[in-house]
Design a protein around this motif. Structure first.
Motif, mmCIF file in Angstrom:
data_model
loop_
_atom_site.group_PDB
_atom_site.id
_atom_site.type_symbol
_atom_site.label_atom_id
_atom_site.label_comp_id
_atom_site.label_asym_id
_atom_site.label_seq_id
_atom_site.Cartn_x
_atom_site.Cartn_y
_atom_site.Cartn_z
ATOM 1 N N GLU A 61 0.845 -1.190 0.000
ATOM 2 C CA GLU A 61 0.000 0.000 0.000
ATOM 3 C C GLU A 61 0.883 1.243 0.000
ATOM 4 O O GLU A 61 1.551 1.539 0.982
ATOM 5 C CB GLU A 61 -0.928 0.015 1.219
ATOM 6 N N LYS A 111 -1.706 12.839 3.156
ATOM 7 C CA LYS A 111 -1.664 11.414 3.518
ATOM 8 C C LYS A 111 -0.425 10.797 2.891
ATOM 9 O O LYS A 111 -0.204 10.903 1.677
ATOM 10 C CB LYS A 111 -2.909 10.685 3.026
ATOM 11 N N LEU A 160 0.992 7.081 3.090
ATOM 12 C CA LEU A 160 0.868 5.687 3.525
ATOM 13 C C LEU A 160 1.830 4.831 2.717
ATOM 14 O O LEU A 160 1.778 4.811 1.487
ATOM 15 C CB LEU A 160 -0.569 5.198 3.322
ATOM 16 N N ARG A 168 3.365 0.918 3.256
ATOM 17 C CA ARG A 168 3.568 -0.299 4.043
ATOM 18 C C ARG A 168 3.463 -1.526 3.129
ATOM 19 O O ARG A 168 2.817 -1.485 2.078
ATOM 20 C CB ARG A 168 2.568 -0.399 5.189
ATOM 21 N N TYR A 203 4.683 2.684 7.412
ATOM 22 C CA TYR A 203 4.141 3.794 8.183
ATOM 23 C C TYR A 203 2.888 4.367 7.525
ATOM 24 O O TYR A 203 2.632 4.162 6.337
ATOM 25 C CB TYR A 203 5.189 4.901 8.344
ATOM 26 N N ASP A 204 2.119 5.095 8.342
ATOM 27 C CA ASP A 204 0.914 5.798 7.890
ATOM 28 C C ASP A 204 0.934 7.165 8.556
ATOM 29 O O ASP A 204 0.790 7.274 9.775
ATOM 30 C CB ASP A 204 -0.338 5.013 8.275
ATOM 31 N N THR A 261 -0.535 11.134 8.559
ATOM 32 C CA THR A 261 -1.628 11.980 8.096
ATOM 33 C C THR A 261 -1.585 13.338 8.780
ATOM 34 O O THR A 261 -1.463 13.428 10.002
ATOM 35 C CB THR A 261 -2.994 11.336 8.384
#
Length: 226
Positions: A181, A198, A200, A202, A214-215, A217
């Motif tokens: 993702e 955003k 994202l 991973r 990581y994510d 935001t």
């Protein structure tokens, strides 16, 4: 008599189309420079949610804090262009103190909006802002070609509980499947600048394996001029 009448008609036509041409020449197209929000004194405060995934321990760590970006001065950059100095501050929920963590810069040219983040220069927007237009966001750095795209433009949105009349969405990366993702998106509102981000990234070895990555935001919660 007929010749005089024809002559008068010709003069009238020339005058009409000449005036029309002059008026058309003076009408300047809206290039949407105001999506950058570049004005000395402007600031934006973001709520930041940051999640780190560890596939070795099959756990994740979540961090919450705020980032404030303040356009505190203008200067002439190395290319001889007017640019803006951006002071970036960080604050955790249990603190009232803003700590200076970075100094970035940004500028507008006739064709694009550039922002220098951690010494890497990115082309955040191109002008005019039009749906489906694409460009290389890494044109001025050494990170390799990355095609950005306007995936939505001039749309009303509510972000962080704040209504905006006109928002442009830039999709920088969109590679999402069951194993990987990667989704990088930024949203810009007129007269304000970036209001949402955003990042994202991973991946996992198989469908039952834990994620690694990581994510991150950022969502606007306040803005103004000081």
């Amino acid at each position: 008599m007929k010749l005089i009448t024809i002559h008068i008609i010709l003069i009238a036509l020339i005058t009409f189309f000449g005036c029309k041409s002059d008026k058309e020449d003076t009408v300047k197209p809206n290039l949407n420079y105001n999506y950058t929000g570049l004005q000395t004194g402007n600031y934006i405060i973001y709520n930041v949610d940051s999640i780190f995934y560890d596939d070795f321990t099959a756990t994740s760590d979540t961090f919450h804090f705020q980032i404030k970006e303040h356009l505190n001065a203008t200067f002439t950059d190395l290319q001889g262009d007017p640019a803006y100095r951006i002071e970036r501050f960080k604050k955790y929920p249990d603190s009232t103190h803003w700590e200076l963590v970075d100094v970035w810069q940004s500028k507008i040219t006739t064709t694009n909006y550039q922002k220098v983040e951690e010494n890497d220069r990115f082309v955040k927007l191109i002008f005019p802002v039009r749906a489906n237009k694409t460009w290389n966001g890494n044109n001025f750095n050494n990170l390799g070609e990355q095609i950005y795209e306007y995936t939505a433009v001039h749309q009303a949105e509510n972000i962080g509980g704040i209504p905006f009349d006109s928002v442009a969405t830039v999709t920088q990366i969109n590679d999402v499947n069951l194993i990987t993702e990667n989704l990088f998106i930024e949203k810009f509102a007129t007269n304000i600048g970036m209001v949402y981000q955003k990042r994202l990234s991973r991946t996992r070895k198989n469908l039952s394996a834990p994620w690694l990555g990581y994510d991150f935001t950022m969502t606007i919660v306040a803005y103004g001029n000081e």
